[in-house]
Design a protein around this motif. Structure first.
Motif, short mmCIF file in Angstrom:
data_model
loop_
_atom_site.label_atom_id
_atom_site.label_comp_id
_atom_site.label_asym_id
_atom_site.label_seq_id
_atom_site.Cartn_x
_atom_site.Cartn_y
_atom_site.Cartn_z
N LEU A 24 0.93 -1.48 0.09
CA LEU A 24 0.12 -0.03 -0.58
C LEU A 24 1.01 1.24 0.52
CD1 LEU A 24 -3.33 -0.55 2.49
CD2 LEU A 24 -3.09 0.07 -0.48
N LEU A 25 2.02 1.34 1.21
CA LEU A 25 2.69 2.50 0.69
C LEU A 25 3.49 2.37 -0.14
CD1 LEU A 25 4.61 2.23 3.89
CD2 LEU A 25 3.22 3.92 3.37
N LEU A 26 4.16 1.45 -0.74
CA LEU A 26 4.16 1.63 -2.59
C LEU A 26 3.64 2.46 -3.27
CD1 LEU A 26 6.95 -1.50 -2.33
CD2 LEU A 26 7.69 1.11 -3.04
N PHE A 27 2.67 1.84 -3.21
CA PHE A 27 1.38 2.52 -4.12
C PHE A 27 0.85 3.57 -3.52
CE2 PHE A 27 -0.48 -1.81 -5.40
CZ PHE A 27 -0.55 -1.33 -6.81
N GLY A 28 1.41 4.02 -3.19
CA GLY A 28 0.86 5.36 -2.23
C GLY A 28 2.28 6.67 -2.28
N LEU A 29 2.64 6.08 -3.20
CA LEU A 29 4.30 6.58 -3.09
C LEU A 29 4.66 7.00 -4.74
CD1 LEU A 29 7.36 5.45 -1.73
CD2 LEU A 29 6.69 7.74 -1.45
N MET A 30 3.81 5.44 -5.48
CA MET A 30 3.80 6.41 -6.72
C MET A 30 2.49 6.83 -7.47
SD MET A 30 4.81 2.14 -7.56
CE MET A 30 6.20 1.74 -7.23
N LEU A 31 1.34 6.53 -6.31
CA LEU A 31 0.16 7.87 -7.06
C LEU A 31 0.42 8.77 -6.65
CD1 LEU A 31 -2.45 5.85 -6.07
CD2 LEU A 31 -2.04 6.10 -8.08
N THR A 32 1.57 10.08 -6.04
CA THR A 32 1.38 10.79 -5.89
C THR A 32 3.21 11.08 -6.55
OG1 THR A 32 2.72 10.61 -4.05
CG2 THR A 32 0.41 11.02 -3.13
#
Lengths: 132, 212
Positions: free
Chosen positions: B96-104
């Motif tokens: 989830l954190l990696l997804f968040g990093l990529m989405l931001t």
């Protein structure tokens, strides 16, 4: 095993997370540091539960049950937190918590302007949702 | 005479202090050595997590930290917690954190502004807190000994029995909380684009909510 080893490790991990929360600027890195602090607490809970289940003969296993609850709550927290960060990023174009100063004491004109604009937008969104 | 007596007292002092508990710090067991080594790796990875300037590397070092903590749980005979840690933290939270990093749209390389300006204040607070906590903890639990022999304290059987005998009500409340968090995350990520979304998009959003 000495109880001091896991206790000291969890104290050090907690303070590492504390440094991360205070010093990081990206909101997602702050969330990572919060995870570190929660994990330090979990290690403490497990160590004390293993100790007490032997010495005090307690069979409630409260430490491990609370660890499981903490893990589940941390998962919920990270989901909500990331949703909030993504919403902020979508509205403001940044995930930099040093730039989100709309509620700070110092009044800079473009900040209040931006705040009013987003409030208006969210009002419109709510109206649109109500009529839909 | 008195000097020799104090010297002898000083020499025997720590020995008697350690002998107050049956186990000393100078002759660690194998479990303790393994715990210490894995703990060093975990702490080092945590330090790199909060200090690295590459955002994706921070998430990957977080994997090392959480995996090291799972090994520590195994060494403390809490095997169920260890596997839950691997499944939930390494499996879902970091993803989830990696997804968040990529989405931001986090920068891939070094980002010079990863740390804010109050880094030295944060370092002071963290070092002071660490010193105080370590001092208090070591002073309090210097002679406390965890007995790791015998049946595992955190086997799946023991954890499940205590969880479903004594902790059923919090367990059920937690499931409601997870449901609330799920619905909240959906609502939060849907509302932001409500002004541009078509009615069809809103309908599908509502359908998935109903399906859950």
């Amino acid at each position: 095993m000495h109880l001091a080893y896991p206790a000291v490790l969890s104290a050090l991990l907690f303070c590492t997370g504390l440094y991360g929360v205070l010093a990081r600027r990206n909101a997602i890195l702050v969330l990572m540091s919060v995870e570190l602090m929660l994990n330090a607490v979990n290690l403490n809970l497990v160590a004390f539960d293993v100790w007490l289940s032997r010495t005090a003969e307690e069979t409630l296993h409260s430490g491990q049950a609370l660890t499981l609850f903490t893990i589940a709550i941390a998962a919920a927290e990270i989901g909500i937190g990331l949703a909030i960060v993504l919403a902020v990023h979508r509205n403001r174009g940044t995930a930099d918590i040093d730039k989100l100063r709309d509620t700070s004491e110092r009044h800079d004109p473009d900040g209040t302007d931006h705040d009013a604009r987003t409030a208006e937008q969210s009002d419109e969104a709510q109206k649109a949702e109500a009529t839909a | 005479m008195t000097l020799a007596a104090t010297a002898a007292h000083l020499a025997t002092g720590p020995a008697t202090g350690a002998a107050a508990g049956p186990h000393g710090f100078l002759s660690p067991t194998g479990v303790e050595i393994a715990f210490l080594l894995v703990g060093l790796v975990t702490f080092g990875a945590a330090l790199v997590t909060v200090t690295t300037r590459q955002l994706v590397h921070a998430a990957l070092w977080l994997v090392v930290t959480l995996g090291g903590l799972a090994v520590e749980y195994l060494l403390l005979t809490a095997e169920f917690i260890a596997w839950v840690q691997v499944l939930i933290y390494v499996g879902s939270v970091v993803v989830l954190l990696l997804f968040g990093l990529m989405l931001t749209r986090a920068p891939i390389g070094r980002s010079p502004d990863a740390d804010s300006g109050n880094r030295w204040a944060a370092l002071t607070v963290a070092v002071a807190a660490a010193a105080a906590l370590v001092w208090v903890v070591v002073d309090a639990f210097r002679t406390t000994w965890i007995d790791l022999d015998g049946p595992a304290a955190g086997s799946t059987e023991a954890t499940g029995a205590s969880l479903f005998q004594n902790w059923v009500l919090p367990f059920e409340a937690l499931s409601v909380l997870l449901l609330a968090a799920l619905v909240g995350a959906i609502v939060l990520s849907r509302k932001a684009k409500a002004d541009t979304a078509t009615p069809a998009g809103q309908d599908t959003g509502r359908d998935t909510e109903g399906a859950r």
